[in-house]
Design an enzyme around this catalytic site. Structure first.
Site, PDB file in Angstrom:
ATOM      1  N   SER A 163      -7.674   1.098   3.355  1.00  0.00           N
ATOM      2  CA  SER A 163      -8.822   0.496   2.777  1.00  0.00           C
ATOM      3  C   SER A 163      -9.216   0.009   2.679  1.00  0.00           C
ATOM      4  O   SER A 163      -9.417  -0.580   3.443  1.00  0.00           O
ATOM      5  CB  SER A 163      -6.615  -0.550   1.225  1.00  0.00           C
ATOM      6  N   SER A 164     -10.379  -0.197   1.048  1.00  0.00           N
ATOM      7  CA  SER A 164     -11.930  -1.370   1.179  1.00  0.00           C
ATOM      8  C   SER A 164     -11.348  -2.772   0.556  1.00  0.00           C
ATOM      9  O   SER A 164     -11.102  -3.557   0.161  1.00  0.00           O
ATOM     10  CB  SER A 164     -12.607  -1.030   0.489  1.00  0.00           C
ATOM     11  N   GLY A 178     -13.919  -1.381  -6.539  1.00  0.00           N
ATOM     12  CA  GLY A 178     -14.677  -0.886  -6.267  1.00  0.00           C
ATOM     13  C   GLY A 178     -15.708   0.629  -5.154  1.00  0.00           C
ATOM     14  O   GLY A 178     -15.913   0.076  -4.209  1.00  0.00           O
ATOM     15  N   ASP A 192      -8.154   8.146   0.472  1.00  0.00           N
ATOM     16  CA  ASP A 192      -8.243   6.790   1.447  1.00  0.00           C
ATOM     17  C   ASP A 192      -7.991   7.345   2.921  1.00  0.00           C
ATOM     18  O   ASP A 192      -8.780   6.645   3.891  1.00  0.00           O
ATOM     19  CB  ASP A 192      -7.578   6.142   1.289  1.00  0.00           C
ATOM     20  N   ARG A 236       0.803  -1.053  -0.275  1.00  0.00           N
ATOM     21  CA  ARG A 236      -0.045  -0.266  -0.118  1.00  0.00           C
ATOM     22  C   ARG A 236       0.698   0.738   0.024  1.00  0.00           C
ATOM     23  O   ARG A 236       1.770   0.917   0.480  1.00  0.00           O
ATOM     24  CB  ARG A 236      -1.383  -0.147   0.967  1.00  0.00           C
ATOM     25  N   THR A 289      -9.747   0.622  -9.378  1.00  0.00           N
ATOM     26  CA  THR A 289      -8.985  -0.764  -8.765  1.00  0.00           C
ATOM     27  C   THR A 289      -9.275  -1.820  -9.587  1.00  0.00           C
ATOM     28  O   THR A 289      -9.951  -1.374 -10.719  1.00  0.00           O
ATOM     29  CB  THR A 289      -9.578  -0.810  -7.233  1.00  0.00           C
TER      30      THR A 289
HETATM   31  N1  GLY Z   1      -7.646   2.947  -3.357  1.00  0.00           N
HETATM   32  C1  GLY Z   1      -9.378   2.005  -2.743  1.00  0.00           C
HETATM   33  C2  GLY Z   1      -9.211   1.622  -1.558  1.00  0.00           C
HETATM   34  O1  GLY Z   1      -8.068   1.199  -1.131  1.00  0.00           O
HETATM   35  O2  GLY Z   1     -10.035   0.685  -0.714  1.00  0.00           O
END
Ligand code: GLY
Length: 561
Positions: A443-444, A464, A414, A97, A372
């Site tokens: 993040s998701s 998404g 984010d 990340r 993403t």
């Molecule tokens: N940038 C989308 C995520 O990391 O959730």
């Protein structure tokens, strides 16, 4: 021998890059399969498997190929997560990340009145976190790779230098973002041309080919040091960005302990913080595990109601507790504890939406305190790899590093720029996810592998933003509760609720349109996005054959041998 292989590869891709490959969305192979968001990248991955590479080799080659052929999300200027599971029972998680630059601070996107300045965390050089993808791929290669590093990057170099024909979806997206590219990039690059793109146009990225060649030759030092680092630093100075040479040199990818959640006879292996995805998926599964979903028909409003109410409670917890574990204490096991999750659902009444104000975050034990892309690989050794990678929004910050040809992420969005103020995905956060120097933004992304006993069965994930978690959750339930085959499970209609805003998002083209009225009648406010998520999944089937399935919602496709 090595040079000969590279030459063969070169010839192969020279051929491939000038014809538009048409690959199936779904196909069974015997020896290896990959699914990615672009046919050229799927071909690259399958070719690496054919050359004797393992699933990690193929995944690394796909990551670099996507940076070229899917530049709205594939990247070397962004970051991501990888989940690994092999047939011997070993599991692993890699965090690459992006990090906040050392000069970042919590109020950097606020005006003098303390209000969020529109678009400041979204576009331009100040929106970018320190990229993690190249270091991440180097770490993955060091630990699990078997083919030479250069061999994994060569296909991407060729695709960038010689160009490839763009798909219709890509032409439309490039046209849609053209104005923004021209606004944020003053020197010419592959993206900020004024021509109208159309399907089949050849997209050439000469600067990117040179950057990739430096990475092929020098490993991650070809990005974080030397000429590429100098180009990033120069760009930052010229355009008021804050990423320094020290930020680049010090960037580290981290091996983390994966989240492992049991669901009935299966274990779900997924990403820990700084992704919220794994914990949220674990909580969602624990909240619904006892509810006999398989006895509730797929189009029964009760199924939507139970899942949506679980989703609301989980996103409320997300907003409070989740952030970079290197900076904040995240109560991981408390949040996924079965009793805690059951208690969170105790004010749920069937066929009634709980009012938004009546849901807040819970008190878990141990608490002291679009775009993403996803790809999945299965190799002949029974290893699965699941990678989700991102620039955040489509084309990230819209900034191409001058002379280096790659897009920079806008991952700083984010973070929670101000507690309670939604980011581009409408997600809110608290102190746990406030901006701090060198911290990773929440993040998701939810790259996931499903196992039974020791045996990895499925790898899946989705793009998404905030909807990634609920997309993966619903596909997992389609597989494990509704016993759908992988193709059905991926392509079934989906929905999403994230507590705030208090809206149930139902895809257009529901399998059963009457569900919309039924849910509206019991009190859900409904919006209809075109689609939610775009899943790339692979399966090791009972007979040992390998199935790849690309979601009907995108250009995703399977390749293998
Ligand atoms: N940038 C989308 C995520 O990391 O959730």
């Amino acid at each position: 021998m090595k040079n000969l292989l590279i030459l063969v590869q070169f010839c192969l891709y020279t051929f491939v890059s000038w014809s538009q490959p048409v690959l199936p969305k779904s196909q069974i192979f015997e020896n290896g399969v990959v699914v990615s968001a672009h046919p050229e990248a799927s071909l690259v991955g399958s070719q690496i498997l054919k050359m004797g590479g393992n699933a990690v080799d193929a995944a690394i080659a796909i990551q670099f190929a996507l940076a070229v052929v899917y530049p709205n999300a594939g990247n070397i200027g962004g970051g991501g997560f990888m989940i690994y599971a092999d047939s011997k029972g070993k599991i692993d998680a890699l965090d690459f990340r992006e990090k906040a630059p050392a000069k970042a601070h919590k109020d950097m996107y606020l005006d003098e009145k303390g209000e969020v300045i529109k678009n400041k965390s979204l576009y331009g050089s100040l929106a970018a976190g320190v990229p993690g993808s190249v270091r991440g791929m180097a770490e993955a290669h060091k630990k699990y790779g078997s083919l030479p590093w250069e061999q994994l990057i060569n296909p991407a170099i060729i695709l960038a230098g010689q160009g490839y024909p763009i798909t219709e979806r890509q032409a439309n997206l490039l046209n849609e973002y053209q104005e923004r590219f021209l606004k944020y990039n003053q020197t010419p690059n592959a993206f900020n041309s004024t021509k109208a793109w159309k399907k089949g146009d050849i997209f050439i990225q000469s600067d990117l080919a040179k950057t990739l060649a430096r990475i092929a030759k020098k490993g991650s030092n070809g990005f974080y040091k030397g000429k590429t680092a100098m180009l990033i630093r120069k760009h930052m100075k010229k355009h008021n960005g804050i990423i320094t040479s020290k930020d680049l040199k010090q960037y580290n990818a981290v091996w983390r302990k994966p989240i492992e959640v049991s669901y009935k006879d299966y274990s779900i292996i997924t990403m820990p913080p700084p992704s919220s995805g794994g914990i949220a998926l674990g909580q969602l599964l624990k909240m619904v595990e006892s509810r006999s979903l398989k006895n509730i028909e797929f189009e029964n409003p009760l199924r939507y109601n139970i899942l949506a109410e679980a989703e609301k409670r989980v996103y409320a917890d997300r907003s409070k507790y989740l952030g970079d574990p290197d900076f904040v204490k995240v109560p991981i096991s408390g949040l996924m504890d079965s009793l805690y999750c059951t208690k969170r659902m105790s004010n749920f009444v069937e066929m009634q939406p709980t009012a938004q104000k009546d849901i807040t975050y819970g008190m878990p034990e141990g608490y002291e305190s679009t775009e993403t892309t996803h790809f999945s690989v299965a190799d002949k050794y029974g290893t699965l790899v699941s990678i989700t990678t991102t620039l955040n929004g489509n084309y990230g910050s819209s900034v191409v590093v001058e002379g280096a040809g790659f897009m920079l992420n806008n991952e700083m969005d984010d973070f929670s720029a101000k507690p309670g103020t939604p980011n581009m995905f409408g997600l809110i956060g608290s102190k746990a996810n406030q901006i701090e120097p060198n911290k990773r933004m929440l993040s998701s992304m939810t790259p996931t592998i499903i196992k039974k006993g020791k045996k990895p069965l499925f790898a899946l994930g989705s793009p998404g933003g905030g909807t990634i978690i609920t997309t993966v959750f619903q596909v997992v339930l389609n597989l494990l509760e509704y016993k759908m085959d992988l193709e059905q499970a991926v392509n079934k209609s989906r929905f999403h609720h994230q507590w705030t805003p208090d809206i149930l998002f139902l895809e257009q083209n529901q399998n059963d349109e009457s569900i919309v009225n039924k849910l509206n009648k019991i009190g859900y406010k409904i919006e209809r996005p075109n689609f939610l998520g775009c899943v790339g999944a692979v399966q090791i089937r009972e007979d040992g054959s390998l199935l790849g399935v690309g979601d009907k919602r995108g250009d995703d496709c399977a390749a293998g041998f």
